[in-house]
Design an enzyme around this catalytic site. Structure first.
Site, PDB file in Angstrom:
ATOM      1  N   HIS A 187       0.848  -1.195   0.000  1.00  0.00           N
ATOM      2  CA  HIS A 187       0.000   0.000   0.000  1.00  0.00           C
ATOM      3  C   HIS A 187       0.877   1.235   0.000  1.00  0.00           C
ATOM      4  O   HIS A 187       1.945   1.246   0.604  1.00  0.00           O
ATOM      5  CB  HIS A 187      -0.923   0.001   1.224  1.00  0.00           C
ATOM      6  CG  HIS A 187      -2.036   0.988   1.130  1.00  0.00           C
ATOM      7  ND1 HIS A 187      -1.884   2.327   1.459  1.00  0.00           N
ATOM      8  CD2 HIS A 187      -3.331   0.845   0.737  1.00  0.00           C
ATOM      9  CE1 HIS A 187      -3.029   2.956   1.277  1.00  0.00           C
ATOM     10  NE2 HIS A 187      -3.928   2.090   0.842  1.00  0.00           N
ATOM     11  N   ASP A 214      -7.889  -4.395  -0.752  1.00  0.00           N
ATOM     12  CA  ASP A 214      -8.394  -4.846  -2.049  1.00  0.00           C
ATOM     13  C   ASP A 214      -8.332  -6.362  -2.180  1.00  0.00           C
ATOM     14  O   ASP A 214      -9.196  -6.974  -2.813  1.00  0.00           O
ATOM     15  CB  ASP A 214      -7.588  -4.198  -3.177  1.00  0.00           C
ATOM     16  CG  ASP A 214      -7.701  -2.691  -3.173  1.00  0.00           C
ATOM     17  OD1 ASP A 214      -8.839  -2.194  -3.124  1.00  0.00           O
ATOM     18  OD2 ASP A 214      -6.666  -2.014  -3.189  1.00  0.00           O
TER      19      ASP A 214
END
Length: 427
Positions: A316, A373
């Site tokens: 991330h 995700d």
């Protein structure tokens, strides 16, 4: 006592420039360099704005090193496990969690505001058959500004609140209509007897006349665990500080455009695969891998610096620790496997990849932990939701965050039109 300033020295001339330090209540301080160009004739250079604060905000706080996320000061773990998305809507818009009376009032208002103007419904009929729901959704939100043009001029808190509640309430309906149009299916209007999250699932699944799919033992009712899971996903997506789409919303707000146009711009930005479209890519990749037996081969490819293949759903931009939202979804995923009796090949592939990534030195040393995700795509698939709806679901959850950020920007005495500078390198 030391001065709360930073001094910059131009080593070419020896000239010194002193700027005040702005302290926040959490996180890093910032150097107030608003007069830097005027003082020095130079710009600061920060591609991607990785070290630049664009605003002061009291909505969401992230500490990427610690894996911390808070809405209005409340840890995301507390909100996702102890409060509903409806309460999070109130928290982000009003600054505090609702009382029972406030929660009930908001619930009823959103139910009644969930219907679309009939003229807007006709807009979907103009879209091509099988149009992706995100394109129809973006167009629908832009068109909504024509039906509620009065929101261009908001004069008091009640005006801001009405505008916010209206777009939050209508977004699930817009998303559901966009999806049903992509199938060529009859639109299902909201049912005011159903809550925010259950109503969305109902509009996706129901047949004309409001009937759900009928099986041998009766209709396939929407399970409470499904509503709870999707409600949690909405909460985890509600806001995420100054990310790409929120920055777009604030930038469009700075031009004086209609709030719903700003939200539509955020939707367009969110659609990108590097942003909200990433969970679609996760499922696409899991299906490409095909079976658990192929996982090791693809892991080897991911480690090969000469191979362009990259695992989707890992690492991330902000979190250098485990994404706190991913931890919550991992627990939820395990719960869904048990309660919905899910043991698909897709789930087995995902669990094998997860096991390797959490223990393999290559991933651990690079802090490539599974992110939101990775888990959200798997959970939405487990709930029987189509891949084309993953990003619209993200939009539904994020709408309240965008609206809260838009309102905060418009009320800020420091608000200015967004106008980054450049370093010219042409002829």
């Amino acid at each position: 006592m030391p001065k709360k300033t930073v001094t910059l020295i131009d080593n070419r001339t020896g000239k010194r420039y002193e700027y005040p330090i702005i302290e926040g209540t959490r996180g890093p301080a910032a150097v107030d360099m608003r007069t830097f160009y005027r003082d020095s004739g130079m710009f600061s250079y920060d591609p991607g704005f990785t070290s630049t604060a664009s605003c002061r905000s009291a909505i969401t706080f992230i500490d990427g090193e610690k894996g911390e996320l808070r809405y209005r000061g409340i840890p995301i773990e507390e909100l996702a496990t102890g409060h509903s998305y409806l309460e999070v809507i109130h928290l982000l818009l009003e600054g505090e969690l609702p009382t029972d009376e406030e929660r009930t009032a908001l619930d009823l208002e959103l139910r009644h505001r969930s219907f679309l103007p009939e003229g807007l419904v006709k807009l979907f009929e103009m879209m091509p058959d099988n149009a992706h729901p995100m394109s129809s959704l973006s167009a629908g939100v832009t068109a909504l500004s024509a039906f509620y043009y009065e929101h261009l001029k908001l004069e008091n808190d009640n005006d801001y609140r009405q505008m916010a509640h209206r777009i939050v309430a209508k977004m699930p309906t817009l998303a559901a209509f966009a999806y049903r149009h992509s199938l060529g299916a009859t639109y299902i209007y909201p049912d005011i007897d159903r809550s925010f999250t259950e109503n969305f699932l109902y509009m996706l699944r129901a047949y004309p006349g409001g009937k759900l799919h009928r099986e041998v033992n009766g209709p396939r009712e929407i399970k409470p665990i499904e509503v709870e899971a999707l409600d949690t996903i909405f909460t985890l997506h509600a806001d995420h500080e100054q990310n790409a789409s929120t920055t777009v919303v604030r930038s469009v707000a700075s031009t004086g455009a209609h709030p719903y146009v700003a939200i539509a711009s955020g939707i367009a930005a969110l659609w990108g695969r590097a942003h909200g479209g990433a969970n679609e890519s996760v499922i696409e990749q899991l299906r490409m891998i095909g079976s658990v037996e192929n996982v090791d081969k693809y892991i080897a490819r991911a480690k090969d610096p000469d191979d362009p293949f990259r695992l989707m759903g890992f690492g991330h931009r902000v979190y250098k620790n485990f994404d706190p939202r991913a931890r919550i979804l991992k627990t939820l995923q395990d719960q869904l496997v048990d309660e919905l009796d899910l043991d698909t090949e897709l789930m087995r592939i995902a669990r094998r990849i997860e096991e390797i990534a959490l223990n393999d030195e290559y991933f651990v040393s690079r802090k490539l932990y599974p992110n939101i995700d990775f888990y959200s795509g798997i959970i939405l698939t487990a709930l029987g939701l189509p891949r084309s709806m993953f990003t619209p679901i993200f939009v539904i959850g994020r709408t309240v965050g965008w609206v809260a950020q838009w309102i905060e920007f418009k009320k800020s005495p420091e608000a200015k039109i967004a106008r980054p500078r450049q370093v010219y390198v042409g002829k």
